[in-house]
Design a protein around this motif. Structure first.
Motif, PDB file in Angstrom:
ATOM      1  N   GLU A   1      -1.079  -6.327   0.259  1.00 58.02           N
ATOM      2  CA  GLU A   1      -1.890  -5.380   1.019  1.00 58.02           C
ATOM      3  C   GLU A   1      -2.964  -4.825   0.090  1.00 58.02           C
ATOM      4  OE1 GLU A   1       1.085  -2.620   2.369  1.00 58.02           O
ATOM      5  OE2 GLU A   1       2.011  -4.103   3.693  1.00 58.02           O
TER       6      GLU A   1
ATOM      7  N   ALA B   1       0.822  -1.207   0.000  1.00 56.90           N
ATOM      8  CA  ALA B   1       0.000   0.000   0.000  1.00 56.90           C
ATOM      9  C   ALA B   1       0.857   1.259   0.000  1.00 56.90           C
ATOM     10  CB  ALA B   1      -0.942  -0.006   1.206  1.00 56.90           C
TER      11      ALA B   1
ATOM     12  N   TYR C   1      -8.546  -1.897  -8.313  1.00 58.02           N
ATOM     13  CA  TYR C   1      -8.236  -3.154  -7.635  1.00 58.02           C
ATOM     14  C   TYR C   1      -8.924  -4.284  -8.389  1.00 58.02           C
ATOM     15  CZ  TYR C   1      -8.066  -6.550  -3.733  1.00 58.02           C
ATOM     16  OH  TYR C   1      -7.857  -7.655  -2.946  1.00 58.02           O
TER      17      TYR C   1
ATOM     18  N   ASP D   1      -7.367  -0.165   0.614  1.00 62.17           N
ATOM     19  CA  ASP D   1      -8.463   0.122   1.540  1.00 62.17           C
ATOM     20  C   ASP D   1      -9.624   0.814   0.838  1.00 62.17           C
ATOM     21  OD1 ASP D   1      -7.225  -0.940   3.816  1.00 62.17           O
ATOM     22  OD2 ASP D   1      -6.175   0.943   4.223  1.00 62.17           O
ATOM     23  N   ALA D   2      -9.298   1.699  -0.080  1.00 62.95           N
ATOM     24  CA  ALA D   2     -10.336   2.487  -0.751  1.00 62.95           C
ATOM     25  C   ALA D   2      -9.948   2.725  -2.211  1.00 62.95           C
ATOM     26  CB  ALA D   2     -10.539   3.809  -0.020  1.00 62.95           C
TER      27      ALA D   2
END
Length: 185
Positions: free
Chosen positions: A146, A89, A110, A149-150
């Motif tokens: 990793e 990340a 992603y 997250d967003a």
């Protein structure tokens, strides 16, 4: 006709998730409205990052190199599609930060599929080798990945068709003003 300014589409995900497949579909669609270049992780490792291994430091350096080339191209009006595992990340955040500091739009995509699906696909036979202990430092098996997250866009390649993923990315580009309606159609 699409806009003349470049941007970076950064596709991240585990090996076999469909990053290269989606990047080819994006290139085919976008190439009629703007110059487009794909920076595929496998090709970059062959030509730009030869000699780098798979330690965390080497992986981060590989991502930095891809990010640098992507910024250079985007600065000159190219739509850049970077398709690389980019497992950390912090590395992805650094690439985004540097792009945005240079005024270059950055879209993190992603490309996700469950590990069991990737193991079943295993087009390159890499998961089989990694699970047998024959391939060290394999992301998702013996090295970490990793997940974002967003992310700006998520494509679930185990359920989404390539066309659905393509549409999702194009719609995001259109909403951000990076493509006009004709180029997004």
């Amino acid at each position: 006709m699409g806009r003349s300014a470049g941007f970076i589409l950064w596709l991240t995900g585990l090996s076999g998730a469909g990053k290269s497949t989606l990047s080819r579909a994006l290139r085919a669609h976008l190439a009629s409205s703007m110059p487009v270049e794909v920076l595929d992780g496998d090709e970059v490792r062959t030509w730009l990052s030869r000699g780098l291994g798979f330690t965390r430091e080497d992986r981060e350096e590989n991502v930095r190199r891809i990010g640098h080339v992507a910024r250079l191209l985007a600065k000159h009006g190219v739509g850049v599609i970077a398709a690389a595992i980019s497992p950390y990340a912090s590395s992805r955040a650094e690439v985004r930060r540097l792009a945005e500091e240079a005024g270059i739009p950055f879209v993190e995509i992603y490309v996700q599929a469950p590990l069991d699906v990737l193991i079943a696909r295993d087009v390159k036979g890499l998961y089989k080798k990694a699970l047998a202990g024959e391939l060290a430092h394999f992301t998702g098996v013996s090295d970490p990945y990793e997940a974002p997250d967003a992310p700006d866009v998520t494509v679930h390649s185990d359920v989404d068709t390539v066309e659905a993923g393509l549409w999702r990315v194009l719609e995001t580009l259109r909403k951000r003003g990076l493509l006009d309606a004709a180029a997004a159609a």
